[in-house]
Design a protein around this motif. Structure first.
Motif, PDB file in Angstrom:
ATOM      1  N   LEU A 274      23.576  42.960  43.021  1.00  0.00           N
ATOM      2  CA  LEU A 274      24.049  44.276  42.650  1.00  0.00           C
ATOM      3  C   LEU A 274      23.341  45.321  43.695  1.00  0.00           C
ATOM      4  O   LEU A 274      22.428  45.146  44.177  1.00  0.00           O
ATOM      5  CB  LEU A 274      23.162  44.910  41.340  1.00  0.00           C
ATOM      6  CG  LEU A 274      23.675  46.105  40.630  1.00  0.00           C
ATOM      7  CD1 LEU A 274      25.402  46.107  40.473  1.00  0.00           C
ATOM      8  CD2 LEU A 274      22.764  46.470  39.586  1.00  0.00           C
ATOM      9  N   VAL A 276      24.280  49.535  45.310  1.00  0.00           N
ATOM     10  CA  VAL A 276      24.832  50.720  45.211  1.00  0.00           C
ATOM     11  C   VAL A 276      24.713  51.430  46.389  1.00  0.00           C
ATOM     12  O   VAL A 276      23.883  51.096  47.194  1.00  0.00           O
ATOM     13  CB  VAL A 276      23.841  51.698  44.096  1.00  0.00           C
ATOM     14  CG1 VAL A 276      24.047  50.841  42.587  1.00  0.00           C
ATOM     15  CG2 VAL A 276      22.309  51.675  44.649  1.00  0.00           C
ATOM     16  N   LEU A 296      29.407  51.119  43.399  1.00  0.00           N
ATOM     17  CA  LEU A 296      28.710  50.150  43.050  1.00  0.00           C
ATOM     18  C   LEU A 296      29.258  48.714  43.029  1.00  0.00           C
ATOM     19  O   LEU A 296      30.681  48.481  42.940  1.00  0.00           O
ATOM     20  CB  LEU A 296      28.654  50.342  41.368  1.00  0.00           C
ATOM     21  CG  LEU A 296      28.066  49.495  40.439  1.00  0.00           C
ATOM     22  CD1 LEU A 296      26.577  49.247  40.618  1.00  0.00           C
ATOM     23  CD2 LEU A 296      28.484  49.705  39.040  1.00  0.00           C
ATOM     24  N   SER A 306      33.622  45.458  43.437  1.00  0.00           N
ATOM     25  CA  SER A 306      33.026  46.954  43.540  1.00  0.00           C
ATOM     26  C   SER A 306      33.860  47.941  43.232  1.00  0.00           C
ATOM     27  O   SER A 306      34.957  47.967  42.769  1.00  0.00           O
ATOM     28  CB  SER A 306      32.980  47.189  45.152  1.00  0.00           C
ATOM     29  OG  SER A 306      34.557  47.247  45.871  1.00  0.00           O
TER      30      SER A 306
END
Length: 345
Positions: A274, A276, A296, A306
């Motif tokens: 993960l 960001v 994200l 994404s």
């Protein structure tokens, strides 16, 4: 030859629309004809945004284009576009009713052993779009307030970009480096100084011209191999650009209103696959945020997705990635990757 017809759904239009369901559905067509023996491709794109036939001309967007790859790796394109949409920074989205033109885009040319990369573009277009009578004023609010009716002019546009990247730091590579875990290929870590000069010259058939020459300098850093569980990948980007602007376009859609700007971006691993990130562009003269995108991402070696959102453009994107596991640690020089440098949707 391929033809794809795609039903479209516009959820935001379904709420509060006088036309109801017909305003929230549409149709898109994509046609492509590849001609390998001529190094060419002909494509047609058309989209009907809402089945409201009394507004058919305003809701239809279309473009037909013929592209030819030249022997030097450049590309020649012949294009006709109807109601083409441009994002013009502080002026927002602008519509060009008709554009007919031809262009040549060069490949990226390495200038000897200097490390400099040069690319250029030449384009000639006949354009039908909203006009802007004021030659001097670059204030977006006044520019939008003083818009004239549509005008038809020819435009000759010349553009060139000269870039060079300087590596400042990179970690030493050892045989004990772990194999990729969340990325398809090894992450290329390091810090780079990026410099560039760009120039755009536009000449219009009514005698007006717009000239913009700018320089840029920035830092791009990728730290972390993206193999540990937490905070093992950080991508930071800072770019400052400033330039000299002379004249102003008679059209609204290609008028330059941001002369000095700063781009800030980051992409950070939180846990496992993960990540960001966000990127923003700020006009330093007005302090206004010109553009911003939030990202994200979930990445694995053979797949990923994404989610991106841009509140300035009021747009979003969901990107899915599927690829082969094509990295062989036994290769003498495997091709590294930067993971995913920050990009616009």
């Amino acid at each position: 030859v391929s033809l794809v017809l795609s039903p479209q759904l516009y959820p935001q239009r379904l709420w509060g629309s006088e036309q109801g369901l017909l305003d929230g559905i549409g149709l898109r067509a994509d046609f492509r004809w590849r001609q390998p023996e001529a190094n060419a491709q002909t494509s047609l794109f058309a989209e009907l945004r809402g089945i409201v036939f009394q507004e058919f001309a305003q809701r239809l967007r279309a473009q037909v284009e013929h592209r030819i790859t030249t022997g030097d790796g450049g590309e020649v394109a012949y294009t006709y576009a109807y109601r083409e949409r441009f994002f013009s920074g502080r002026l927002g989205f602008q519509i060009v009713e008709n554009r007919l033109g031809a262009s040549y885009r060069s490949p990226t040319l390495r200038l000897g052993n200097t490390g400099l990369d040069l690319s250029y573009r030449i384009a000639a277009d006949y354009i039908d779009a909203l006009g802007q009578p004021d030659e001097i004023d670059t204030d977006p609010e006044l520019a939008l307030a003083n818009t004239t009716d549509r005008i038809q002019l020819s435009r000759l546009q010349l553009g060139a970009t000269l870039n060079r990247s300087f590596p400042l730091w990179s970690p030493p590579k050892t045989a004990a480096d772990p194999p990729p875990r969340f990325s398809a290929l090894p992450i290329e870590q390091g810090i780079w100084l990026s410099t560039g000069v760009s120039s755009s010259q536009s000449f219009y058939s009514n005698g007006r011209a717009q000239s913009y020459t700018a320089g840029s300098i920035g830092i791009d850093a990728v730290i972390g191999a993206f193999v540990a569980d937490t905070f093992d990948y950080t991508n930071l980007r800072v770019t400052y650009s400033n330039g000299f602007l002379a004249g102003a376009s008679p059209f609204l859609f290609d008028r330059i209103t941001t002369r000095e700007q700063l781009v800030l971006g980051f992409l950070q691993q939180l846990y496992g696959p993960l990540r960001v990130g966000a990127e923003t562009t700020v006009d330093l003269q007005s302090g206004q945020q010109v553009d911003v995108v939030y990202r994200l991402g979930y990445d694995r070696r053979t797949y990923g997705f994404s989610l991106q959102y841009n509140p300035v453009r009021q747009s979003g994107a969901l990107e899915l990635r599927v690829e082969g596991l094509n990295w062989d640690p036994g290769q003498s020089s495997p091709q590294p990757t930067t993971g995913s440098r920050i990009q616009e949707p």
